[in-house]
Scaffold this active site. Structure first.
Site, mmCIF file in Angstrom:
data_model
loop_
_atom_site.group_PDB
_atom_site.id
_atom_site.type_symbol
_atom_site.label_atom_id
_atom_site.label_comp_id
_atom_site.label_asym_id
_atom_site.label_seq_id
_atom_site.Cartn_x
_atom_site.Cartn_y
_atom_site.Cartn_z
ATOM 1 N N HIS A 139 10.714 0.098 -5.560
ATOM 2 C CA HIS A 139 11.759 -0.574 -5.245
ATOM 3 C C HIS A 139 12.486 -1.373 -6.247
ATOM 4 O O HIS A 139 11.760 -1.510 -7.344
ATOM 5 C CB HIS A 139 11.473 -1.269 -3.702
ATOM 6 C CG HIS A 139 10.427 -2.156 -3.826
ATOM 7 N ND1 HIS A 139 10.203 -3.239 -4.754
ATOM 8 C CD2 HIS A 139 9.431 -2.404 -3.050
ATOM 9 C CE1 HIS A 139 9.272 -4.206 -4.467
ATOM 10 N NE2 HIS A 139 8.405 -3.399 -3.681
ATOM 11 N N CYS A 153 -3.565 -4.985 0.020
ATOM 12 C CA CYS A 153 -3.863 -5.750 -1.182
ATOM 13 C C CYS A 153 -4.796 -5.485 -2.137
ATOM 14 O O CYS A 153 -5.005 -5.529 -3.109
ATOM 15 C CB CYS A 153 -4.409 -7.476 -0.849
ATOM 16 S SG CYS A 153 -3.036 -8.299 -0.020
ATOM 17 N N HIS A 207 0.108 -9.275 4.287
ATOM 18 C CA HIS A 207 0.618 -7.805 4.882
ATOM 19 C C HIS A 207 0.800 -7.729 6.402
ATOM 20 O O HIS A 207 1.117 -7.016 7.034
ATOM 21 C CB HIS A 207 -0.330 -6.617 4.452
ATOM 22 C CG HIS A 207 -0.279 -6.244 3.153
ATOM 23 N ND1 HIS A 207 -0.897 -6.700 1.872
ATOM 24 C CD2 HIS A 207 0.668 -5.199 2.626
ATOM 25 C CE1 HIS A 207 -0.516 -6.359 0.867
ATOM 26 N NE2 HIS A 207 0.175 -5.358 1.147
ATOM 27 N N LYS A 232 8.475 -2.840 0.658
ATOM 28 C CA LYS A 232 8.634 -1.474 1.495
ATOM 29 C C LYS A 232 8.255 -1.709 2.878
ATOM 30 O O LYS A 232 8.556 -1.216 3.815
ATOM 31 C CB LYS A 232 8.028 -0.469 0.908
ATOM 32 C CG LYS A 232 8.893 0.262 -0.372
ATOM 33 C CD LYS A 232 10.227 0.617 0.097
ATOM 34 C CE LYS A 232 9.952 2.208 0.158
ATOM 35 N NZ LYS A 232 11.185 3.054 0.320
ATOM 36 N N CYS A 251 -4.250 -10.183 7.279
ATOM 37 C CA CYS A 251 -3.787 -10.871 5.865
ATOM 38 C C CYS A 251 -2.630 -11.510 5.975
ATOM 39 O O CYS A 251 -1.575 -11.044 6.632
ATOM 40 C CB CYS A 251 -3.776 -9.535 5.016
ATOM 41 S SG CYS A 251 -2.896 -9.719 3.652
ATOM 42 N N HIS A 258 9.889 -3.822 -8.147
ATOM 43 C CA HIS A 258 9.033 -3.108 -9.326
ATOM 44 C C HIS A 258 9.898 -2.894 -10.514
ATOM 45 O O HIS A 258 9.573 -3.327 -11.460
ATOM 46 C CB HIS A 258 8.559 -1.704 -8.874
ATOM 47 C CG HIS A 258 7.721 -1.753 -7.710
ATOM 48 N ND1 HIS A 258 7.992 -1.115 -6.543
ATOM 49 C CD2 HIS A 258 6.487 -2.459 -7.366
ATOM 50 C CE1 HIS A 258 7.098 -1.139 -5.558
ATOM 51 N NE2 HIS A 258 6.309 -2.128 -6.041
ATOM 52 N N CYS A 284 -8.642 -6.398 2.627
ATOM 53 C CA CYS A 284 -7.364 -6.145 2.958
ATOM 54 C C CYS A 284 -7.148 -4.959 1.869
ATOM 55 O O CYS A 284 -6.836 -4.981 0.752
ATOM 56 C CB CYS A 284 -6.352 -7.217 2.680
ATOM 57 S SG CYS A 284 -4.555 -6.318 2.818
ATOM 58 N N LYS A 310 10.029 -12.132 0.666
ATOM 59 C CA LYS A 310 9.662 -11.308 -0.382
ATOM 60 C C LYS A 310 9.925 -9.892 -0.210
ATOM 61 O O LYS A 310 9.560 -9.335 1.172
ATOM 62 C CB LYS A 310 8.079 -11.132 -0.936
ATOM 63 C CG LYS A 310 7.682 -10.523 -1.895
ATOM 64 C CD LYS A 310 6.259 -10.552 -2.172
ATOM 65 C CE LYS A 310 5.784 -9.673 -3.413
ATOM 66 N NZ LYS A 310 4.758 -8.817 -3.054
HETATM 67 N N1 MSP Z 1 -1.372 -1.782 -9.010
HETATM 68 C C1 MSP Z 1 -1.381 -3.357 -8.647
HETATM 69 C C2 MSP Z 1 -1.236 -3.990 -9.969
HETATM 70 C C3 MSP Z 1 -2.433 -3.506 -11.118
HETATM 71 S S1 MSP Z 1 -2.202 -4.076 -12.481
HETATM 72 C C4 MSP Z 1 -3.658 -3.935 -13.372
HETATM 73 C C5 MSP Z 1 -0.137 -3.858 -7.988
HETATM 74 N N2 MSP Z 1 0.856 -2.827 -7.866
HETATM 75 S S2 MSP Z 1 2.137 -2.979 -6.962
HETATM 76 O O1 MSP Z 1 2.761 -1.656 -6.972
HETATM 77 O O2 MSP Z 1 1.754 -3.557 -5.708
HETATM 78 O O3 MSP Z 1 2.816 -4.102 -7.616
HETATM 79 C C6 MSP Z 1 3.302 -4.134 -8.810
HETATM 80 C C7 MSP Z 1 4.057 -5.255 -9.437
HETATM 81 O O4 MSP Z 1 5.297 -5.453 -8.608
HETATM 82 C C8 MSP Z 1 3.345 -6.641 -9.106
HETATM 83 O O5 MSP Z 1 3.529 -7.485 -10.437
HETATM 84 C C9 MSP Z 1 4.404 -7.414 -8.047
HETATM 85 O O6 MSP Z 1 4.393 -8.726 -8.303
HETATM 86 C C10 MSP Z 1 5.766 -6.523 -8.322
HETATM 87 N N3 MSP Z 1 6.553 -7.042 -6.913
HETATM 88 C C11 MSP Z 1 6.355 -6.193 -5.904
HETATM 89 N N4 MSP Z 1 7.135 -6.764 -4.819
HETATM 90 C C12 MSP Z 1 8.088 -7.494 -5.488
HETATM 91 C C13 MSP Z 1 9.303 -8.197 -5.269
HETATM 92 N N5 MSP Z 1 9.757 -8.200 -4.165
HETATM 93 N N6 MSP Z 1 9.923 -9.073 -6.562
HETATM 94 C C14 MSP Z 1 9.132 -9.213 -7.685
HETATM 95 N N7 MSP Z 1 7.957 -8.220 -7.915
HETATM 96 C C15 MSP Z 1 7.527 -7.730 -7.001
HETATM 97 O O7 MSP Z 1 -0.005 -5.011 -7.518
#
Ligand code: MSP
Length: 521
Positions: A21, A133, A158, A308, A155, A24, A130, A305
């Site tokens: 999304h 997380c 979540h 998905k 959590c 990311h 969790c 925040k």
């Molecule tokens: N797999 C772990 C990271 C491991 S790194 C060794 C993870 N993955 S994630 O897919 O859930 O998230 C990846 C990144 O996306 C994180 O830095 C997270 O902060 C970011 N974001 C997820 N949702 C977000 C927003 N709504 N806004 C900004 N960044 C966001 O965590």
């Protein structure tokens, strides 16, 4: 940073349980803009991104979809995560998957090293986990559930119940590193940024660090502990290692020493993993800690925040299909202070697109190039004597380059863009005041017309170079229209303010609207 320095920047690796999304994509764009800036400043740049594919979360998603976890990961990587990089124009140098053999090899090597050094021991673990997380929770991290989970502890992120785990696990002696971590934060105040994230991490560590459970034996979707095949490595412990396994840890020392340590961009929700566990792991292995860990803010939708799992996720292509890739990149980098949360709304995106990209920058570029075509058959006129107003433009350009570079060095991307935008505003004001269309009416003012249009076009040249890391497509079109010899990507950013690079007599092309009007649905 002097030219030629190593600049290694890494994004977190993304879970493949679901499709990307805009949250990311936000991290990806920020890392890419910084990487392009450094690359174009002559630094030895390396941008790494990738996917996090092990652990219970992915395993459960795969099972629910009736496929193996590897099949699931392959499908998501090929149909969603790699295509995301195309959608938002990321020029990454590498893409690591935690299912890559190189990663598995490096993880095992690292574990053996820590085991041999006495930093890993076996013990009993009991706690709350969790899966969303992929993290053990302390009682203070849990809240009272509501709705279907009323009466249960859930959590806080979540809003789902945690699971009680009781296993024999391997532990990493993280508590040994408490004081060394606090010393690191103290002696290197830039290690964790911004200040708010730094304070939170310091607070957390000061409360005391426990040893970390780093293995699981109740499922097998992970990398096996080398000396005990009944256990797989805890997914976070394993995933953090991607930053070094991707650059040849234990295999290619030359590449490793050339790249490491890295600047690490992460969302603030995962800053603790990167600023506590990760440096402790590196210290245990006698390796340098990251250059810095920057925890950026969240994209909020409707005040929450965006995620998905809470159904507020917006696909990046929803935006790029309508507004284009450059607008996506520009919007998130300029509208949100990097390091703080930012609210996304379609109205704000639309308004900024129109005011800043279409009217502010795009229109400026089209008008200047159209006038040189109309009054000089597209041949860049030479400047005569410069007036105070012309010299002022030159000063604004030079200052903007210095300020933008300083801002980029401290990862203040929004400030860098604000500095660059002073050139857009200056040139628009300059043209309004100089009225080239009036100068074009009389032969006596022909020389002045040439100076004014040269000044405006030279300002556009610097803008094309400075904005190329943020809006690569539009600036490439502008560069082609300016007709300057050489590729835009070969222009050194830090030289963008040196006046007079545009040579009189250059034959320009024409320029279509860089940011066309968007019909609102
Ligand atoms: N797999 C772990 C990271 C491991 S790194 C060794 C993870 N993955 S994630 O897919 O859930 O998230 C990846 C990144 O996306 C994180 O830095 C997270 O902060 C970011 N974001 C997820 N949702 C977000 C927003 N709504 N806004 C900004 N960044 C966001 O965590």
């Amino acid at each position: 940073m002097p030219a030629g320095d190593s600049f290694y920047i890494a994004t977190p690796i993304f879970y493949v349980n679901d499709v990307p999304h805009i949250g990311h994509a936000y991290t990806e764009v920020a890392a890419d803009v910084l990487a392009r800036w450094h690359r174009q400043s002559g630094d030895d740049t390396w941008l790494l991104t990738g996917t996090d594919e092990h652990g219970q979360k992915i395993l459960r998603t795969a099972v629910a979809n009736g496929v193996t976890p590897k099949e699931w990961a392959d499908k998501l990587v090929n149909s969603a995560w790699k295509p995301l990089l195309e959608t938002i124009n990321i020029a990454n140098d590498d893409f690591i998957r935690t299912t890559d053999e190189r990663h598995e090899y490096g993880v095992k090597l690292f574990l053996e090293k820590l085991y041999d050094a006495g930093f890993i021991y076996q013990g009993e673990f009991e706690g709350h986990y969790c899966v969303g997380c992929e993290e053990y929770k302390q009682p203070g991290d849990l809240i009272e559930g509501t709705g279907e989970y009323a009466g249960q502890q859930v959590c806080a992120i979540h809003s789902k119940p945690v699971e009680v785990l009781k296993e024999t696990n391997y532990f990493f002696r993280m508590s040994d590193f408490e004081q060394r971590l606090l010393d690191l934060y103290e002696t290197n105040p830039n290690f964790i940024q911004p200040e708010s994230v730094r304070n939170e991490v310091i607070q957390f560590v000061k409360q005391g660090l426990r040893d970390l459970s780093i293995s699981r034996s109740s499922f097998d979707w992970g990398i096996q502990i080398p000396w005990d095949d009944k256990h797989v490595v805890y997914v976070w412990f394993e995933a953090l290692l991607n930053y070094i396994t991707a650059i040849g840890y234990g295999v290619d020392n030359e590449q490793f020493n050339r790249r490491w340590p890295a600047t690490q961009l992460v969302g603030k929700d995962i800053a603790r993993f990167h600023a506590v566990i990760w440096p402790a792991m590196l210290m245990a292995a006698d390796l340098p800690v990251p250059t810095r860990v920057f925890g950026h803010g969240w994209l909020l939708v409707g005040g929450e925040k965006m995620s998905k799992s809470k159904l507020t996720g917006i696909a990046p292509s929803d935006i790029t299909d309508t507004f284009g890739v450059d607008a996506f990149r520009y919007y998130f980098m300029s509208a949100i202070n990097f390091g703080q949360d930012g609210s996304f709304s379609w109205e704000d995106l639309s308004a900024r697109y129109q005011a800043e990209l279409a009217n502010g920058f795009g229109n400026l570029a089209s008008r200047v190039i159209a006038m040189i075509n109309r009054y000089y058959d597209g041949v860049v006129p030479g400047p005569a004597a410069y007036s105070d107003a012309d010299v002022h433009v030159q000063l604004v350009v030079a200052d903007a380059v210095t300020e933008a570079d300083a801002a980029m060095q401290r990862l203040a991307i929004h400030e860098a863009l604000a500095a660059i935008w002073t050139i857009v505003d200056e040139l628009n004001g300059y043209i309004t005041l100089q009225e080239p269309w009036v100068l074009a009416k009389k032969d006596e003012t022909r020389e002045r017309l040439g100076t004014v249009l040269y000044t405006a076009a030279e300002g556009l040249r610097s803008l094309a170079v400075l904005l190329s890391p943020v809006i690569p497509d539009a600036t490439t079109k502008l560069w082609a229209a300016l007709g300057i010899d050489g590729d835009l990507s070969d222009q050194t950013i830090t030289d963008a303010g040196i006046w007079g690079r545009l040579i009189a007599g250059t034959q320009m092309g024409t320029l279509e609207a860089l940011f066309p009007r968007i019909e609102q649905p």
